[in-house]
Design an enzyme around this catalytic site. Structure first.
Site, PDB file in Angstrom:
ATOM      1  N   ASP A 238       0.863  -1.188   0.000  1.00 33.63           N
ATOM      2  CA  ASP A 238       0.000   0.000   0.000  1.00 33.63           C
ATOM      3  C   ASP A 238       0.893   1.228   0.000  1.00 33.63           C
ATOM      4  OD1 ASP A 238      -2.007   2.030   0.836  1.00 33.63           O
ATOM      5  OD2 ASP A 238      -3.266   0.282   1.192  1.00 33.63           O
TER       6      ASP A 238
ATOM      7  N   ASN B 159      -4.478   6.830   0.647  1.00 30.39           N
ATOM      8  CA  ASN B 159      -5.820   7.073   1.197  1.00 30.39           C
ATOM      9  C   ASN B 159      -6.058   6.226   2.443  1.00 30.39           C
ATOM     10  OD1 ASN B 159      -8.291   8.494   1.001  1.00 30.39           O
ATOM     11  ND2 ASN B 159      -9.313   6.632   0.284  1.00 30.39           N
TER      12      ASN B 159
ATOM     13  N   LYS C 183     -10.918   5.966  -5.540  1.00 33.97           N
ATOM     14  CA  LYS C 183     -12.343   5.603  -5.622  1.00 33.97           C
ATOM     15  C   LYS C 183     -13.336   6.766  -5.537  1.00 33.97           C
ATOM     16  CE  LYS C 183     -12.852   4.975  -0.684  1.00 33.97           C
ATOM     17  NZ  LYS C 183     -13.437   4.268   0.422  1.00 33.97           N
TER      18      LYS C 183
ATOM     19  N   SER D 197     -16.973  -2.861  -9.025  1.00 32.88           N
ATOM     20  CA  SER D 197     -17.991  -2.067  -8.336  1.00 32.88           C
ATOM     21  C   SER D 197     -19.309  -2.156  -9.078  1.00 32.88           C
ATOM     22  CB  SER D 197     -17.514  -0.614  -8.315  1.00 32.88           C
ATOM     23  OG  SER D 197     -18.567   0.242  -7.951  1.00 32.88           O
TER      24      SER D 197
ATOM     25  N   TYR E 197     -14.023   7.336 -12.841  1.00 35.63           N
ATOM     26  CA  TYR E 197     -13.810   6.245 -11.873  1.00 35.63           C
ATOM     27  C   TYR E 197     -14.469   4.954 -12.370  1.00 35.63           C
ATOM     28  CZ  TYR E 197     -14.718   3.226  -7.878  1.00 35.63           C
ATOM     29  OH  TYR E 197     -14.833   2.124  -7.067  1.00 35.63           O
TER      30      TYR E 197
ATOM     31  N   LYS F 125     -12.990   1.025 -13.688  1.00 37.28           N
ATOM     32  CA  LYS F 125     -13.416  -0.321 -13.250  1.00 37.28           C
ATOM     33  C   LYS F 125     -13.854  -1.151 -14.451  1.00 37.28           C
ATOM     34  CE  LYS F 125     -12.691   0.196  -8.880  1.00 37.28           C
ATOM     35  NZ  LYS F 125     -11.503  -0.432  -8.293  1.00 37.28           N
TER      36      LYS F 125
ATOM     37  N   TYR G  38     -18.846  -4.775  -5.908  1.00 32.16           N
ATOM     38  CA  TYR G  38     -19.391  -4.427  -4.599  1.00 32.16           C
ATOM     39  C   TYR G  38     -20.551  -3.470  -4.762  1.00 32.16           C
ATOM     40  CZ  TYR G  38     -14.394  -5.252  -3.419  1.00 32.16           C
ATOM     41  OH  TYR G  38     -13.111  -5.722  -3.294  1.00 32.16           O
TER      42      TYR G  38
ATOM     43  N   ASN H 281     -22.850  -1.240  -1.737  1.00 31.93           N
ATOM     44  CA  ASN H 281     -22.418  -0.103  -0.898  1.00 31.93           C
ATOM     45  C   ASN H 281     -21.897  -0.566   0.460  1.00 31.93           C
ATOM     46  OD1 ASN H 281     -24.214   0.992  -3.013  1.00 31.93           O
ATOM     47  ND2 ASN H 281     -23.864   2.919  -1.966  1.00 31.93           N
TER      48      ASN H 281
ATOM     49  N   ASN I 210     -19.690   9.761   0.879  1.00 35.02           N
ATOM     50  CA  ASN I 210     -20.675   8.672   0.990  1.00 35.02           C
ATOM     51  C   ASN I 210     -21.612   8.898   2.167  1.00 35.02           C
ATOM     52  OD1 ASN I 210     -17.946   6.945  -0.073  1.00 35.02           O
ATOM     53  ND2 ASN I 210     -19.853   6.797  -1.213  1.00 35.02           N
TER      54      ASN I 210
ATOM     55  N   GLY J  82     -25.539  12.924 -11.678  1.00 34.37           N
ATOM     56  CA  GLY J  82     -25.007  11.591 -11.983  1.00 34.37           C
ATOM     57  C   GLY J  82     -25.581  10.492 -11.093  1.00 34.37           C
TER      58      GLY J  82
END
Ligand code: NAD
Ligand code: UDP
Length: 349
Positions: free
Chosen positions: A31, A35, A84, A124, A148, A152, A176, A178, A198, A293
């Protein structure tokens, strides 16, 4: 068996590391902490009482990523590393394409070189774009509505091509819905930078008094109360889904997409209500205009994952709210709390 977890310090990655270690896997985390905080990995160690190697490394540094494969006997990769934030991806698309797509290309090229053909990829539900019908099954039409989402979708296509070119590959594309909630200990959880985008982290930050009120983005959708409906899934259920997908890629070749959701949608107002009940806190809100969106309703048909992976979400909305609140109330500033800073300093000493 050693699993390389890219992005393992992040929200979903850290919870998956806990499940992997508890199930007896050895793990290596890569990593760049762009983030996340190294603190989350210290807490993964604390929760599991297990140790593992951590590479503080950017997946874009191909030469150094290759060293990780040279130095370790890796069986499979779970690939979370990626950016993300939808809004940010609109502002800095090149950075998103570079980070997510070039990063993934680096990784799979090195995997090819080292003949490690097993990968679980974080996709996603955003790849379904503006869904024509719900629940959404894996063979619903795919499209993307922002950079984004396009990263994906493109990575899914790249991985499909990679499998076509060499059937030794074994690839799970996990879509995924949420993810919310946190580990039941309250020691690891979602740690957004700045003001959360979110819903759930926004709700918990209003409840703790860091933010004044929630803006509900639109109450004129064709849903039960007019507010947006999503399929919220407990992050620990999601983490367990990765172990099932890992078993699948270890035992079978192929490329398959799986929805990881509960199959049940909740509106924004239902989420506020559920959260207020478990926390005993008020979440002041006002109705604002729709977020550009946004889609009205999105929830999964999760039957493929149940049939083919033997996985099903077990935790309900109450547990999701309890655990999100436990994490937020015990760590009002995420991993930046005083106690965390002391722990971190000790970890580095
Ligand atoms: P997160 O930001 O908490 O975790 C991602 C991790 O990847 C972070 O620790 C970050 O530091 C690391 N990372 C990013 N770019 C990197 C790079 N170039 N090199 C090395 N590490 C890098 O996000 P999350 O919520 O845990 O999401 C994990 C994955 O799941 C992401 O790919 C995300 O797009 C995907 N996903 C997330 C959600 C969600 O709502 N959280 C939904 C669908 C898909
Ligand atoms: N939402 C909201 N206010 C916020 C954040 C989100 O009303 O501050 C709504 C959003 O319009 C959507 C739902 O909550 O209907 C979930 O949003 P989130 O951003 O968490 O997930 P996504 O829209 O990416 O599925």
């Amino acid at each position: 068996m050693t699993i390389l977890v890219t992005g393992g310090a992040g929200f979903i990655g850290s919870h998956t590391c806990v499940e992997l270690l508890n199930a007896g896997y050895e793990i290596i985390v890569l990593d760049n902490f762009s983030n996340s905080s190294p603190k989350s990995l210290e807490r993964v160690k604390e929760l599991t009482n297990k140790n593992f190697k951590i590479y503080n490394l950017d997946i874009l540094e191909k030469f150094n990523v290759e060293k990780v494969f040279e130095e370790n006997d890796i069986t499979a990769v779970i690939h979370f590393a990626g950016l993300k934030a939808v809004g940010e991806s609109v502002e800095i698309p090149i950075h998103y394409y570079y980070n997510n797509i070039t990063g993934t290309l680096n990784l799979i090229d090195i995997m090819r070189k080292y003949k490690i053909f097993k990968i679980v990829f974080s996709s996603s539900a955003t790849v379904y774009g503006m869904p024509k019908q719900v629940p959404i099954s894996e063979n619903s039409p795919l499209s993307a509505m922002n950079p984004y989402g396009r990263t994906k979708l493109m990575i899914e296509e790249i991985l499909n091509d990679v499998y076509t070119s060499n059937n030794n590959w074994s690839i799970a594309l996990l879509r995924y819905f949420n993810p919310i909630g946190a580990h039941e200990s309250g020691r690891i959880g979602e740690n957004p930078n700045g003001i959360p985008n979110n819903l759930m982290p926004f709700i918990t930050q209003v409840a703790i008094g860091k933010l004044n009120e929630l803006k509900v983005f639109g109450n004129d959708y064709s849903t039960s109360d007019g507010t947006g409906v999503r399929d919220y899934i407990h992050v620990v259920d999601l983490a367990k889904g990765h172990l099932k997908a890992l078993e699948k890629v270890i035992n079978f070749n192929g490329v398959e997409a799986y929805n990881l959701g509960t199959g049940q949608g909740y509106s924004v107002l239902e989420m506020i209500d559920a959260f207020e009940k478990v926390s005993g806190r008020k979440v002041p809100y006002s109705i604002a205009s729709r977020r550009p969106g946004d889609i009205g309703e999105c929830f999964a048909d999760p039957t493929k994952a149940e049939k083919e992976l033997g996985w099903k979400a077990e935790k309900g909305i109450k547990e999701m709210c309890i655990d999100s609140w436990k994490w937020q109330s015990q760590n009002p500033n995420g991993f930046l709390d005083k106690e965390s800073i002391v722990d971190y300093a000790n970890a580095l000493a």
